[in-house]
Design a protein around this motif. Structure first.
Motif, mmCIF file in Angstrom:
data_model
loop_
_atom_site.group_PDB
_atom_site.id
_atom_site.type_symbol
_atom_site.label_atom_id
_atom_site.label_comp_id
_atom_site.label_asym_id
_atom_site.label_seq_id
_atom_site.Cartn_x
_atom_site.Cartn_y
_atom_site.Cartn_z
ATOM 1 N N PRO A 1 -4.929 38.039 -10.496
ATOM 2 C CA PRO A 1 -3.778 39.326 -10.790
ATOM 3 C C PRO A 1 -5.093 40.287 -11.156
ATOM 4 C CG PRO A 1 -3.597 37.223 -12.177
ATOM 5 C CD PRO A 1 -4.673 36.771 -11.020
ATOM 6 N N VAL A 2 -6.336 39.677 -10.970
ATOM 7 C CA VAL A 2 -7.515 40.820 -11.334
ATOM 8 C C VAL A 2 -7.735 41.427 -10.758
ATOM 9 C CG1 VAL A 2 -10.328 41.229 -12.509
ATOM 10 C CG2 VAL A 2 -8.199 39.390 -13.540
ATOM 11 N N ARG A 3 -8.569 40.926 -9.449
ATOM 12 C CA ARG A 3 -8.924 42.047 -8.089
ATOM 13 C C ARG A 3 -7.784 42.335 -7.456
ATOM 14 N NH1 ARG A 3 -13.796 40.297 -6.749
ATOM 15 N NH2 ARG A 3 -14.932 38.030 -8.357
ATOM 16 N N ARG A 4 -6.222 41.362 -7.270
ATOM 17 C CA ARG A 4 -5.409 42.710 -6.739
ATOM 18 C C ARG A 4 -5.330 42.108 -5.150
ATOM 19 N NH1 ARG A 4 -4.135 48.541 -7.314
ATOM 20 N NH2 ARG A 4 -2.439 47.470 -6.604
ATOM 21 N N PHE A 5 -6.646 42.342 -4.507
ATOM 22 C CA PHE A 5 -5.834 42.044 -3.126
ATOM 23 C C PHE A 5 -7.152 40.517 -2.696
ATOM 24 C CE2 PHE A 5 -7.111 43.266 1.051
ATOM 25 C CZ PHE A 5 -6.548 42.263 1.600
ATOM 26 N N MET A 6 -6.718 39.706 -2.278
ATOM 27 C CA MET A 6 -7.524 38.801 -1.734
ATOM 28 C C MET A 6 -7.003 38.141 -0.364
ATOM 29 S SD MET A 6 -8.854 36.643 -5.005
ATOM 30 C CE MET A 6 -9.857 35.971 -4.147
ATOM 31 N N THR A 7 -8.173 37.571 0.514
ATOM 32 C CA THR A 7 -7.783 37.217 1.640
ATOM 33 C C THR A 7 -8.363 35.757 1.495
ATOM 34 O OG1 THR A 7 -8.036 39.735 2.752
ATOM 35 C CG2 THR A 7 -7.441 37.950 3.888
ATOM 36 N N LEU A 8 -6.820 35.229 1.676
ATOM 37 C CA LEU A 8 -7.558 33.429 2.152
ATOM 38 C C LEU A 8 -7.946 33.414 3.633
ATOM 39 C CD1 LEU A 8 -8.050 31.132 0.430
ATOM 40 C CD2 LEU A 8 -5.565 30.489 0.929
ATOM 41 N N VAL A 9 -9.670 33.091 3.875
ATOM 42 C CA VAL A 9 -9.122 33.021 5.691
ATOM 43 C C VAL A 9 -10.557 31.193 5.623
ATOM 44 C CG1 VAL A 9 -11.705 33.808 7.047
ATOM 45 C CG2 VAL A 9 -10.450 34.943 5.162
ATOM 46 N N GLY A 10 -10.107 30.942 6.959
ATOM 47 C CA GLY A 10 -10.097 30.132 7.552
ATOM 48 C C GLY A 10 -9.913 29.143 8.864
ATOM 49 N N PRO A 11 -9.740 28.521 9.490
ATOM 50 C CA PRO A 11 -9.412 28.230 10.956
ATOM 51 C C PRO A 11 -8.281 27.901 11.089
ATOM 52 C CG PRO A 11 -10.868 26.951 10.119
ATOM 53 C CD PRO A 11 -11.572 27.608 9.001
ATOM 54 N N CYS A 12 -7.726 27.435 12.349
ATOM 55 C CA CYS A 12 -6.708 27.297 12.231
ATOM 56 C C CYS A 12 -6.234 25.421 11.974
ATOM 57 C CB CYS A 12 -6.097 27.017 14.139
ATOM 58 S SG CYS A 12 -7.179 26.740 14.611
ATOM 59 N N GLY A 13 -5.237 24.845 11.250
ATOM 60 C CA GLY A 13 -4.551 23.892 10.697
ATOM 61 C C GLY A 13 -5.794 23.176 9.542
ATOM 62 N N ILE A 14 -6.273 24.842 8.563
ATOM 63 C CA ILE A 14 -7.322 24.206 7.601
ATOM 64 C C ILE A 14 -6.247 24.186 6.450
ATOM 65 C CG2 ILE A 14 -7.562 26.797 7.324
ATOM 66 C CD1 ILE A 14 -9.797 23.321 7.571
ATOM 67 N N GLY A 15 -5.161 24.852 6.212
ATOM 68 C CA GLY A 15 -4.030 24.515 5.313
ATOM 69 C C GLY A 15 -3.464 26.251 4.572
ATOM 70 N N LYS A 16 -3.804 27.076 4.781
ATOM 71 C CA LYS A 16 -3.540 28.577 4.249
ATOM 72 C C LYS A 16 -2.329 28.980 3.789
ATOM 73 C CE LYS A 16 -5.450 30.582 8.264
ATOM 74 N NZ LYS A 16 -5.169 29.771 8.921
ATOM 75 N N THR A 17 -1.520 28.137 3.950
ATOM 76 C CA THR A 17 -0.341 29.195 3.809
ATOM 77 C C THR A 17 -0.013 27.493 2.757
ATOM 78 O OG1 THR A 17 0.075 29.620 5.580
ATOM 79 C CG2 THR A 17 2.237 28.928 4.678
ATOM 80 N N ALA B 1 -10.002 45.701 4.652
ATOM 81 C CA ALA B 1 -9.901 46.842 4.035
ATOM 82 C C ALA B 1 -9.674 46.319 2.874
ATOM 83 C CB ALA B 1 -8.240 46.225 3.097
ATOM 84 N N LYS B 2 -10.174 48.351 2.200
ATOM 85 C CA LYS B 2 -10.790 48.489 0.566
ATOM 86 C C LYS B 2 -10.551 47.111 0.018
ATOM 87 C CE LYS B 2 -10.781 53.090 2.194
ATOM 88 N NZ LYS B 2 -10.338 54.592 1.897
ATOM 89 N N GLY B 3 -10.724 47.271 -1.179
ATOM 90 C CA GLY B 3 -11.004 46.165 -2.393
ATOM 91 C C GLY B 3 -10.406 45.185 -1.940
ATOM 92 N N GLU B 4 -10.665 44.631 -0.610
ATOM 93 C CA GLU B 4 -10.899 43.133 -0.651
ATOM 94 C C GLU B 4 -11.526 42.340 -0.806
ATOM 95 O OE1 GLU B 4 -9.917 40.790 3.563
ATOM 96 O OE2 GLU B 4 -11.349 42.759 3.636
ATOM 97 N N SER B 5 -11.513 41.329 -1.780
ATOM 98 C CA SER B 5 -11.791 40.009 -1.968
ATOM 99 C C SER B 5 -11.965 38.892 -1.064
ATOM 100 C CB SER B 5 -11.899 39.543 -3.231
ATOM 101 O OG SER B 5 -12.051 40.422 -3.854
ATOM 102 N N VAL B 6 -12.848 37.952 0.067
ATOM 103 C CA VAL B 6 -12.546 36.934 0.954
ATOM 104 C C VAL B 6 -12.840 35.756 0.370
ATOM 105 C CG1 VAL B 6 -12.731 36.262 3.010
ATOM 106 C CG2 VAL B 6 -12.985 38.779 2.660
ATOM 107 N N GLN B 7 -11.844 35.018 0.628
ATOM 108 C CA GLN B 7 -12.028 33.528 -0.348
ATOM 109 C C GLN B 7 -12.305 32.653 0.813
ATOM 110 O OE1 GLN B 7 -11.964 31.350 -3.582
ATOM 111 N NE2 GLN B 7 -12.709 30.071 -1.982
ATOM 112 N N LEU B 8 -12.845 31.968 0.806
ATOM 113 C CA LEU B 8 -13.152 30.792 2.067
ATOM 114 C C LEU B 8 -12.395 29.604 2.203
ATOM 115 C CD1 LEU B 8 -16.484 31.574 3.978
ATOM 116 C CD2 LEU B 8 -14.731 32.728 4.852
ATOM 117 N N LEU B 9 -11.209 29.168 2.522
ATOM 118 C CA LEU B 9 -11.317 27.529 2.774
ATOM 119 C C LEU B 9 -11.585 26.615 3.306
ATOM 120 C CD1 LEU B 9 -8.720 26.108 1.204
ATOM 121 C CD2 LEU B 9 -7.249 26.325 3.584
#
Length: 494
Positions: free
Chosen positions: A153-169, A265-273
Motif C-alpha cells: 500500500p505504501v510502495r504501490r508497485f512491487m515485483t515478486l521475482v524467483g525461478p520457475c516452481g518457486i511459488g510466485k503466484t 520499470a520506474k518506481g519498482e521495488s523487487v522482492q526475491l522469493l
C-alpha cells in the motif's frame, strides 16, 4: 438450544448485529459485508447449524475438508479469523467458544428470517475480486507475505521475482487475499500466462477487469484497488510500459507483479522469493525438529493428500532431507515428488532423484502447459533464451558448486565467447533466475539450483560437448590454487 439443522439456502440467520445470508454465502454487519474466506464460512455454517451444541474438531474438519487431510492448525486459523471478524469477547459478546478436549460451540442466540424480509444487499454482491479458490494452505511463506502486505500500500508497485516452481503466484494470491479489506475497489489478478502477443496485453487487462473494449486507462483514474499482474516474464517490455502508464493514470492503484526477472520499470521495488527451508544435517534429531522446516511441511502435507496414512518416522529423516535438498526447496518440485509417494514411497523417491525430470512428470492438469511440470517450466524459460545464452547455460552446468566469473572464463570462454560477452550473459541469466548470485567475502559467486543444473547438463550432453567441457573443468580444478581452510569449509558446506 437452537434447532437449525434443517435450514435451507434461502434462510438468513441473525446473531447479535450480524446476518448470515446462506444462499449468497455472505455475512453482513448492518449494511457492511465481512471479508471471510470460503473455509471460514463453511466452518461458521456448521457451527451455527449446531448452535448450542459442541462440534468436535474432527467432525468440523471432516465436513469442511471432506476430501483432504489437513492439520488441526488449519481449523484454528479459521476459527481465529471468525472470532476477529465478530470481535469475539469484546463488550461481553461471545459467539464461538472452545470446549477443552471436546471441540467448538456457537453459543450466541440465533434466529431465522426469510431472505425476502432481510436487509437488502444487492449492491454488496458486486464481486470485489477474481482470485482463484485456494484448496490448500500456503506453507512457509509467512515472512515474505507479511512483508509484501505491509509494503504494497505504501510502495504501490512491487515485483515478486524467483525461478520457475518457486511459488510466485501462490504468494501473490495470498497477499491479495489479505489485502482485500484495504482496497475499496478490491483486488484483481490478470494472468498473462494466457497470452503470448504483447499487443494483446491491454485487451486482456480490460477484459479481465470487465471494462469496455478499447477503454482508456484513464477509466481507472479513481480506482482504489490492487492489481496482480501474474507471469510477466515473457512480456517484459509491454508490462513495463503498461505499469508505468497505470501508476500515472490511477494514483490510488497498487500493482503486484510476478516474474522470473524484474520489469525494470520506474518506481519498482523487487522482492526475491527464496526457496522453502530445508533441514540442515544437524537438524535430524527428531521428527518434530525436522517438521519445523517448511520444505518438509509441504512434502508431508502433499503426501498425506495422496496417501492418508502417510506419517514421517525417525528412520525417514535422512531421506526426506535429501529429497527436499535435491529439489532445492522448490514448492512445485516438492508437490510433484510427493504425488508419487503412493507408488514409490520415500526410499523409491530418494533412489530416483538422479532422474528428477522423469520422476516429476505427474503434473497439474488444470495448469497452463508450462506450469504443469518442472521440466515444462524450464523448457519454457530455455526456449526464450538467445542462442548464446543457451550455450553459456549449458557449459556452466559442469560446475558442481558455486563459481566465480574468472572460473567461468577459464572453463567455458573461447574465441567466439569472449570474456566481456560472458560477463554480460551471466548477468542476464542471473536476472532471469536461472543462476543465483551471492557475495562471499566481497567476491561475487554464481551457482545453480540442482534442478536447473541437471536440466542444463542434459542439454549439454545432447549437444555432444559434455566430455569436452568436463575435461576443461577438471583441468581448471587441477590448476587452481590450493584452497584456504575457509574455502575448504565452504566447499564442504556446499
Amino acid at each position: 438450544m437452537n434447532s437449525l439443522r434443517d435450514i435451507n439456502g434461502d434462510t438468513v440467520l441473525h446473531f447479535g448485529p450480524f446476518a448470515f445470508h446462506l444462499n449468497q454465502r455472505l455475512v453482513v454487519e448492518g449494511d457492511q459485508p465481512l471479508r471471510l474466506g470460503g473455509r471460514a464460512l463453511d466452518i461458521l455454517q456448521v457451527l451455527v447449524e449446531h448452535a448450542g451444541s459442541v462440534v468436535s474438531k474432527d467432525e468440523l474438519i471432516a465436513q469442511v475438508w471432506p476430501r483432504s487431510v489437513v492439520e488441526e492448525i488449519n481449523l484454528r486459523v479459521h476459527i481465529a479469523a471468525l472470532r476477529r471478524a465478530f470481535r469475539d469477547g469484546q463488550n461481553g459478546h461471545c459467539y464461538i467458544v472452545n470446549i477443552p478436549q471436546r471441540g467448538y460451540s456457537f453459543v450466541a442466540p440465533v434466529r431465522q428470517a426469510a431472505a425476502a424480509a432481510s436487509v437488502a444487499f444487492e449492491n454488496l454482491q458486486k464481486p470485489q475480486h477474481n482470485l482463484p479458490a485456494r484448496l490448500t494452505p500456503v506453507t512457509g511463506r509467512d515472512a515474505v507475505v507479511g512483508s509484501l502486505v505491509r509494503q504494497l500500500p505504501v510502495r504501490r508497485f512491487m515485483t515478486l521475482v524467483g525461478p520457475c516452481g518457486i511459488g510466485k503466484t501462490t504468494v501473490a494470491v495470498r497477499v491479495a487475499e489479505l489485502l482485500l479489506q484495504h482496497y475499496r475497489d478490491g483486488v484483481w489478478r490478470v494472468d498473462l500466462a494466457m497470452i503470448d502477443d504483447p499487443a494483446q496485453v491491454v485487451d486482456h487487462l480490460t477484459s479481465t477487469l470487465d471494462l469496455e473494449v478499447g477503454a482508456d486507462l484513464d477509466a481507472l483514474g479513481q480506482w482504489h484497488a490492487l492489481l496482480v499482474l501474474d507471469n510477466c516474464e515473457h512480456l517484459l517490455e509491454r508490462c513495463r510500459t503498461l505499469v508505468e502508464a497505470l501508476l500515472i493514470a490511477a494514483p490510488r492503484l497498487s500493482i503486484l507483479a510476478t516474474s522470473r526477472e524484474p520489469l525494470l520499470a520506474k518506481g519498482e521495488s523487487v522482492q526475491l522469493l527464496p526457496p522453502l527451508l530445508v533441514p540442515k544435517a544437524s537438524a535430524l534429531g527428531s521428527v518434530a525438529e525436522v517438521m519445523g522446516y517448511s520444505a518438509v511441511q509441504l512434502f508431508v502435507s502433499c503426501a498425506r493428500a495422496r496417501q492418508q496414512s502417510f506419517a514421517l518416522r525417525e528412520q525417514d529423516l535422512k531421506a526426506i532431507r535429501e529429497i527436499c535438498q535435491h529439489l532445492d526447496g522448490l514448492p512445485l518440485a516438492i508437490e510433484l515428488a510427493a504425488a508419487q509417494i503412493d507408488a514409490l514411497a520415500l526410499v523409491g523417491l530418494q533412489a530416483q532423484l538422479g532422474n528428477c525430470f522423469q520422476l516429476l512428470t505427474q503434473g497439474r492438469r488444470t495448469a497452463v502447459p508450462r506450469h504443469q511440470t518442472l521440466k515444462a517450466a524450464l523448457d519454457w524459460s530455455y526456449e526464450r533464451l538467445s542462442p548464446v545464452e543457451q550455450i553459456v547455460l549449458q557449459r556452466l552446468a559442469v560446475f558442481k558448486s558455486a563459481f566465480t566469473l574468472d572460473a567461468a572464463m577459464g572453463v567455458i570462454s573461447c574465441a567466439t565467447l569472449l570474456p566481456a560477452t560472458l560477463r554480460h550473459v551471466m548477468e542476464g541469466l542471473a536476472l532471469k533466475s536461472l543462476l543465483s548470485r551471492e557475495q562471499v567475502d566481497g567476491l561475487t559467486r554464481y551457482r545453480f539450483l540442482n534442478t536447473t543444473r541437471r536440466y542444463a547438463l542434459e542439454k549439454l550432453e545432447h549437444s555432444g560437448a559434455l566430455c569436452t567441457f568436463e575435461m576443461r573443468y577438471a583441468t581448471h580444478i587441477a590448476r587452481a590454487p590450493k584452497p584456504s581452510g575457509r574455502q575448504v569449509l565452504l566447499q564442504l558446506a556446499e
